[in-house]
Design a protein around this motif. Structure first.
Motif, PDB file in Angstrom:
ATOM      1  N   GLU A 269       4.529   3.996  -2.427  1.00  0.00           N
ATOM      2  CA  GLU A 269       3.371   3.095  -2.419  1.00  0.00           C
ATOM      3  C   GLU A 269       2.947   2.755  -0.996  1.00  0.00           C
ATOM      4  O   GLU A 269       1.754   2.713  -0.678  1.00  0.00           O
ATOM      5  CB  GLU A 269       3.714   1.835  -3.200  1.00  0.00           C
ATOM      6  CG  GLU A 269       3.886   2.091  -4.709  1.00  0.00           C
ATOM      7  CD  GLU A 269       4.335   0.844  -5.453  1.00  0.00           C
ATOM      8  OE1 GLU A 269       4.575  -0.187  -4.770  1.00  0.00           O
ATOM      9  OE2 GLU A 269       4.434   0.880  -6.696  1.00  0.00           O
ATOM     10  N   ASP A 270       3.958   2.522  -0.107  1.00  0.00           N
ATOM     11  CA  ASP A 270       3.639   2.207   1.287  1.00  0.00           C
ATOM     12  C   ASP A 270       2.924   3.377   1.967  1.00  0.00           C
ATOM     13  O   ASP A 270       1.962   3.191   2.706  1.00  0.00           O
ATOM     14  CB  ASP A 270       4.932   1.883   2.020  1.00  0.00           C
ATOM     15  CG  ASP A 270       4.667   1.316   3.399  1.00  0.00           C
ATOM     16  OD1 ASP A 270       3.487   0.975   3.668  1.00  0.00           O
ATOM     17  OD2 ASP A 270       5.592   1.203   4.215  1.00  0.00           O
ATOM     18  N   LYS A 271       3.397   4.610   1.695  1.00  0.00           N
ATOM     19  CA  LYS A 271       2.746   5.796   2.283  1.00  0.00           C
ATOM     20  C   LYS A 271       1.312   5.946   1.793  1.00  0.00           C
ATOM     21  O   LYS A 271       0.407   6.288   2.557  1.00  0.00           O
ATOM     22  CB  LYS A 271       3.541   7.051   1.931  1.00  0.00           C
ATOM     23  CG  LYS A 271       4.807   7.206   2.744  1.00  0.00           C
ATOM     24  CD  LYS A 271       5.499   8.512   2.391  1.00  0.00           C
ATOM     25  CE  LYS A 271       6.756   8.701   3.222  1.00  0.00           C
ATOM     26  NZ  LYS A 271       7.456   9.952   2.876  1.00  0.00           N
ATOM     27  N   GLU A 272       1.101   5.704   0.474  1.00  0.00           N
ATOM     28  CA  GLU A 272      -0.259   5.810  -0.050  1.00  0.00           C
ATOM     29  C   GLU A 272      -1.185   4.790   0.608  1.00  0.00           C
ATOM     30  O   GLU A 272      -2.333   5.092   0.955  1.00  0.00           O
ATOM     31  CB  GLU A 272      -0.227   5.605  -1.554  1.00  0.00           C
ATOM     32  CG  GLU A 272       0.422   6.772  -2.309  1.00  0.00           C
ATOM     33  CD  GLU A 272       0.531   6.518  -3.793  1.00  0.00           C
ATOM     34  OE1 GLU A 272       0.135   5.387  -4.199  1.00  0.00           O
ATOM     35  OE2 GLU A 272       0.986   7.414  -4.533  1.00  0.00           O
ATOM     36  N   GLU A 273      -0.682   3.527   0.793  1.00  0.00           N
ATOM     37  CA  GLU A 273      -1.513   2.515   1.448  1.00  0.00           C
ATOM     38  C   GLU A 273      -1.833   2.910   2.891  1.00  0.00           C
ATOM     39  O   GLU A 273      -2.964   2.742   3.351  1.00  0.00           O
ATOM     40  CB  GLU A 273      -0.777   1.179   1.405  1.00  0.00           C
ATOM     41  CG  GLU A 273      -0.694   0.578   0.004  1.00  0.00           C
ATOM     42  CD  GLU A 273       0.084  -0.726  -0.013  1.00  0.00           C
ATOM     43  OE1 GLU A 273       0.571  -1.120   1.071  1.00  0.00           O
ATOM     44  OE2 GLU A 273       0.200  -1.348  -1.095  1.00  0.00           O
TER      45      GLU A 273
END
Length: 313
Positions: free
Chosen positions: A257-261
């Motif tokens: 999720e952090d990478k997508e953000e």
């Protein structure tokens, strides 16, 4: 393969330029063919004609692609053309391979024909040789019949000699038989002694085997207890492992999720940067050409400069 409006306009301009260049090249080729119609060799004429046809076909494809870009902003016809060219290349390749195979077959047939011719010549030579050999065989058969008669006489004499020799060998074999019987009796005695020794050894080994069996049963009991303890530890470790796997999956989901953000933020920053560059370029064009609000500012600046000059005078 869809493009944006700006990309399609750029590609359309490039394709239009390419189409014009191809038309110019085709025109120059036709002019060159007209000049060299009587002087140039046939191979050069064929090459020029092929180049002109290629230029014409490429120009048609480029014009179709240009129309498609203006209408649909996509390059699907280009992919179709590439597939058609690949199929044509494959077909030409198969034709070339078939031609090469036919030439190889012709060569093999010619070679086989020459081999058959050579074999026929050899057969004729062999027929003459067979006739010569038959003649020699008849001569040799007569000589062999004479030799056989002499051999029979020699065999009778040798048979008498062998009978004398066999009688002597029988006496020698009888002596050897007596010696072997003495050795057999000695071997039997040694066998009986070895049998007694092996029986005693067998009893001792059975006793040792019983002792080892008792020891192994005791060791198996101890190992079973150790195995039970190890199994208990294994179950505990498996529970810990499952818990750690669950935590790992949760942490992995958080990282994804952090990478997508971060990726979304990077794309937004890139869009903002490109937008600012485009605005700066447009503002520069407006300023250089004196369009819009920038034109009034230049007039005002010109009036202020004239007033300053007058004051100085």
């Amino acid at each position: 393969m869809s493009l944006s409006r700006i990309q399609s306009v750029r590609v359309a301009a490039v394709l239009e330029d390419c189409c014009d260049q191809l038309d110019i090249l085709r025109h120059t080729l036709t002019v060159q063919m007209g000049r060299e119609r009587g002087t140039a060799p046939a191979q050069e004429k064929v090459r020029l004609a092929k180049l002109r046809r290629d230029c014409q076909s490429v120009s048609q494809q480029v014009s179709k692609l240009h129309l498609e870009l203006e209408e649909t902003q996509s390059l699907s016809s280009l992919l179709q053309v590439v597939e058609d060219e690949d199929q044509k290349k494959k077909a030409n390749k198969t034709r070339r391979e078939e031609k090469i195979n036919n030439e190889k077959r012709k060569e093999t047939l010619q070679r086989q024909k020459e081999e058959l011719k050579q074999k026929n010549e050899k057969l004729t030579e062999l027929v003459w040789l067979a006739k010569d050999l038959n003649r020699q065989l008849d001569e040799q058969s007569f000589e062999i019949a004479n030799k056989n008669k002499l051999m029979e006489k020699n065999m009778e004499m040798q048979l008498q000699q062998t009978q004398r020799e066999t009688s002597e060998t029988e006496k020698l074999l009888q002596d050897k038989l007596e010696m072997l019987q003495d050795k057999v009796t000695e071997e039997r005695r040694v066998h009986e002694e070895a049998k007694k020794f092996l029986q005693n050894r067998h009893k001792e080994l059975q006793q040792q085997l019983q002792q080892w069996q008792q020891q192994t049963t005791q060791m198996l009991h101890e190992k079973e207890q150790q195995l039970n303890s190890v199994c208990c530890k294994r179950t505990v470790n498996l529970d810990r492992l499952m818990e750690m796997k669950r935590m790992f999956r949760e942490m992995e989901q958080v990282v994804k999720e952090d990478k997508e953000e971060q990726e979304k933020l990077r794309q937004q920053q890139a869009l903002a940067k490109s937008a600012t560059k485009l605005q700066a370029w447009w503002r520069g064009c407006m300023v250089r050409r004196g369009l819009g609000s920038f034109k009034k500012e230049e007039v005002k600046k010109g009036k202020k400069k004239e007033e300053k000059k007058k004051k100085k005078k």
